[in-house]
Design a protein around this motif. Structure first.
Motif, short mmCIF file in Angstrom:
data_model
loop_
_atom_site.label_atom_id
_atom_site.label_comp_id
_atom_site.label_asym_id
_atom_site.label_seq_id
_atom_site.Cartn_x
_atom_site.Cartn_y
_atom_site.Cartn_z
N ASP A 1 13.68 67.20 -35.97
CA ASP A 1 12.66 66.43 -35.25
C ASP A 1 12.19 67.14 -33.97
O ASP A 1 11.60 66.53 -33.09
N GLY A 2 12.46 68.46 -33.87
CA GLY A 2 11.84 69.25 -32.82
C GLY A 2 12.58 69.33 -31.51
O GLY A 2 12.02 69.80 -30.51
N PHE A 3 13.83 68.88 -31.44
CA PHE A 3 14.61 69.01 -30.22
C PHE A 3 15.25 70.40 -30.16
O PHE A 3 15.80 70.89 -31.14
N PHE A 4 15.19 71.02 -28.98
CA PHE A 4 15.82 72.31 -28.78
C PHE A 4 17.31 72.10 -28.50
O PHE A 4 17.70 71.30 -27.66
N LEU A 5 18.15 72.82 -29.24
CA LEU A 5 19.60 72.74 -29.07
C LEU A 5 20.01 73.74 -28.00
O LEU A 5 19.91 74.95 -28.18
N THR A 6 20.49 73.24 -26.87
CA THR A 6 20.72 74.09 -25.70
C THR A 6 21.95 74.97 -25.81
O THR A 6 22.07 75.96 -25.09
N GLY A 7 22.90 74.58 -26.67
CA GLY A 7 24.16 75.31 -26.70
C GLY A 7 25.14 74.84 -25.63
O GLY A 7 26.25 75.35 -25.53
N ASP A 8 24.74 73.84 -24.84
CA ASP A 8 25.60 73.30 -23.80
C ASP A 8 26.21 71.98 -24.27
O ASP A 8 25.50 71.11 -24.80
N ALA A 9 27.51 71.84 -24.06
CA ALA A 9 28.19 70.59 -24.38
C ALA A 9 28.12 69.67 -23.18
O ALA A 9 28.23 70.11 -22.03
N GLY A 10 27.92 68.38 -23.44
CA GLY A 10 27.84 67.44 -22.34
C GLY A 10 27.85 66.01 -22.81
O GLY A 10 28.04 65.72 -24.00
N PRO B 1 6.92 69.25 -23.41
CA PRO B 1 5.77 70.17 -23.49
C PRO B 1 6.06 71.59 -23.02
O PRO B 1 5.37 72.52 -23.43
N GLN B 2 7.05 71.78 -22.13
CA GLN B 2 7.31 73.13 -21.65
C GLN B 2 8.51 73.79 -22.31
O GLN B 2 8.94 74.86 -21.91
N VAL B 3 9.05 73.16 -23.35
CA VAL B 3 10.15 73.78 -24.11
C VAL B 3 9.57 74.87 -24.99
O VAL B 3 8.51 74.70 -25.59
N LEU B 4 10.28 76.00 -25.06
CA LEU B 4 9.76 77.12 -25.84
C LEU B 4 9.43 76.71 -27.27
O LEU B 4 10.07 75.83 -27.84
N LYS B 5 8.44 77.38 -27.82
CA LYS B 5 8.06 77.11 -29.21
C LYS B 5 8.85 77.97 -30.18
O LYS B 5 8.96 77.65 -31.37
N GLY B 6 9.39 79.07 -29.72
CA GLY B 6 10.18 79.95 -30.56
C GLY B 6 10.52 81.22 -29.82
O GLY B 6 9.80 81.64 -28.92
N THR C 1 16.20 78.82 -19.25
CA THR C 1 15.05 79.69 -19.48
C THR C 1 14.16 79.09 -20.55
O THR C 1 12.93 79.11 -20.46
N GLU C 2 14.78 78.54 -21.59
CA GLU C 2 14.03 78.02 -22.74
C GLU C 2 13.23 76.76 -22.43
O GLU C 2 12.39 76.35 -23.24
N THR C 3 13.49 76.14 -21.29
CA THR C 3 12.72 74.94 -20.92
C THR C 3 11.81 75.22 -19.72
O THR C 3 11.28 74.29 -19.12
N ALA C 4 11.63 76.49 -19.39
CA ALA C 4 10.75 76.92 -18.29
C ALA C 4 11.19 76.35 -16.95
O ALA C 4 10.41 76.29 -16.01
N GLY C 5 12.44 75.90 -16.86
CA GLY C 5 12.91 75.37 -15.59
C GLY C 5 13.80 74.17 -15.77
O GLY C 5 14.54 74.04 -16.75
N SER C 6 13.70 73.25 -14.83
CA SER C 6 14.65 72.14 -14.74
C SER C 6 14.50 71.15 -15.88
O SER C 6 13.39 70.84 -16.33
N VAL C 7 15.63 70.62 -16.31
CA VAL C 7 15.70 69.56 -17.31
C VAL C 7 16.14 68.25 -16.65
O VAL C 7 15.61 67.19 -16.95
#
Length: 524
Positions: free
Chosen positions: A401-410, A381-386, A327-333
């Motif tokens: 440095d502005g990376f969103f931490l997904t909470g997913d391990a991989g 560009p489509q990652v949520l701002k907050g 949801t936080e990336t507005a779709g597919s990563v």
């Protein structure tokens, strides 16, 4: 794509594809021109109710043509759409309505035995001024604030077309067009706002890199419209590119097979349990599935055999792909590619989309090496701002440095294919060793007699936590707890072996087909 306002972008599509069918449903066909007209009526109705630019308006209901009409009407009026998951109930919906400050709710009257309207009228939602019933007449009772969709349209005649056109013209790419609340499977749902520009970027990426949609495509939207996969990557990208959508609100494999053959479906998203139901259905060998270009599956662990069986079931002209999105990336990563072998489709989620930076980081947020397990982080560009009205959660969600931490391990391999090990929060420690349920589930999926499996960590006095497996046996299998544990001891490290097993008729699933582990944890 130069247009940054999403409703105006839809209007461009509606002009190009005016006479083509935009939505085919049980209630009939709606052309693109008809969809624009219907959405404008809703937009004028909302303006007549006093809805201003930026006001929040919610939708709560099953996948349907009125859902799409209502959503586009909200965007035409310059308001912010707040989708509510179909499976949520009164208390959960109340929380979203209160947190978002929604002034109007458009909803179905009921779904099965559950009455959406009564559920909300029984809750305390101070900001909510009106309830508009999408699929039945409203009470038309001022004291309950409930009206029908026809009444909303009638109220809208008070607003001139020119006034709506002016509202549409005011929209910019920076407007917040929707706030989707996360599922809340690991805590209180958080609101994820997306701007018009971000939504358009995500839709364009979905089309260019994943679906390759053309106006000849027919999309059976099986994921709920209230979730990103059914909304932005579902009906919204479709109406922007002239694709016909078929709203699907149930997951009966036989119904899906008949739908595919009758409507010549070209794009079919499925959760793995639904995909297996299609594979195993007795009507499948006698059903013409040749129209399907792409079967997209994901959300849980996928056995290699299921990918092979899907390819065999649908034929050589069908691509089977999987991917990863939030949801936080507005779709597919990430996504697998058409020529990827079954092993890659089953065991990875593919490579990062071109406009996104994706990496694996450790607890200190330093990037890890190929093959090392850490947290997936993404920037683009489509990652949520907050998060919406949640500065604490926002501060915790981003690296310096502005990376969103997904909470997913991989991890990522040498070819750039990412693998999802598990949710960071689902990981548990057995005597100091990290255990990732998805890894254990993937191994147990190969055990004879195991149909489906989910693993969680449970408290243990000696080791801190140990694994517990929940298994749905394959038809005719007579597996016992002792047999399962013995097999696991022969196939995996001792600390990964589940110490207890529970057998279920079915695993509990959330609305997007993922196993609802919060429900498993509540079981004894």
């Amino acid at each position: 794509m130069t247009e940054q306002a999403i409703y105006r972008r839809f209007q461009q599509s509606a002009r190009i594809h005016a006479d083509s069918i935009a939505i085919r449903s049980e209630s009939g066909d709606l052309t693109f021109a008809g969809l624009e007209t219907a959405s404008r009526e809703v937009g004028r109705g909302l303006m007549a109710l006093g809805v201003a630019r930026g006001d929040r308006v919610a939708i709560w209901g099953v996948n349907s043509a009125p859902w799409v009409v209502a959503a586009l009407g909200i965007q035409a009026a310059g308001a912010t759409l707040v989708p509510i998951g179909t499976r949520l109930r009164g208390r959960e919906a109340e929380g979203i309505l209160v947190d978002s400050g929604a002034r109007v709710l458009l909803c179905d009257r009921r779904f099965g035995e559950f009455d959406y309207v009564d559920a909300i009228l029984a809750r305390d939602v101070p900001a909510l001024e009106r309830i508009v019933v999408l699929d039945a007449p409203g009470d038309e009772n001022e004291s309950t604030r409930v009206i029908g969709l026809d009444s909303l349209r009638a109220i809208g005649t008070q607003i001139e077309d020119a006034a709506l056109d002016a509202r549409i013209a005011e929209a910019t790419g920076d407007d917040i067009v929707d706030i989707i609340f996360t599922s809340g499977t690991t805590g209180k749902p958080k609101g994820v706002p997306m701007t018009s520009a971000q939504s358009l970027i995500a839709c364009e990426a979905q089309r260019e890199e994943l679906t390759r949609f053309t106006p000849s495509d027919v999309f059976a939207v099986t994921y709920p419209f209230a979730h990103n996969a059914g909304y932005r990557a579902g009906w919204q990208v479709s109406v922007l590119y002239g694709v016909r959508i078929l709203p699907v609100s149930t997951f009966d494999p036989g119904d899906l097979l008949r739908l595919i053959e009758r409507e010549k479906v070209t794009f079919l998203p499925t959760a793995p349990p639904v995909a297996q139901g299609i594979i195993d259905h007795p009507d499948r060998p006698h059903t013409d599935l040749s129209s399907v270009r792409i079967v997209a599956t994901g959300g849980t662990t996928i056995p290699v055999r299921q990918v092979d069986e899907l390819r065999a079931a649908f034929g050589p002209g069908t691509q089977v792909q999987t991917g990863y999105g939030l949801t936080e990336t507005a779709g597919s990563v990430t996504s697998t590619m058409p020529d990827d072998p079954s092993e890659v489709v089953a065991k990875t989620v593919g490579r990062a989309l071109s406009m996104l930076e994706v990496k694996i980081v450790g607890p200190d947020h330093v990037e890890l090496q190929v093959g090392e397990v850490g947290e997936i982080a993404v920037r683009g560009p489509q990652v949520l701002k907050g998060y919406y009205n949640n500065p604490e959660a926002t501060a915790a969600a981003f690296t310096a440095d502005g990376f969103f931490l997904t909470g997913d391990a991989g991890s990522v391999d040498a070819h750039g294919n990412f693998s999802i090990t598990d949710r960071i929060k689902d990981m548990y420690l057995v005597g100091g060793f990290n255990c990732y349920p998805a890894e254990i589930e993937g191994m147990m999926q190969g055990m004879p007699g195991v149909g489906k499996v989910a693993v969680i960590g449970v408290d243990d006095a000696r080791l801190g936590q140990v694994g517990r497996a929940f298994i749905v046996r394959q038809p005719g299998a007579t597996l016992t707890e002792e047999q399962v544990i013995a097999w696991c001891r022969s196939e995996m490290a001792n600390y990964k072996v589940p110490r207890s097993v529970r057998f279920l008729d079915a695993l509990p699933l959330n609305a997007t087909g993922k196993v609802a582990k919060v429900e498993l944890r509540a079981m004894d």
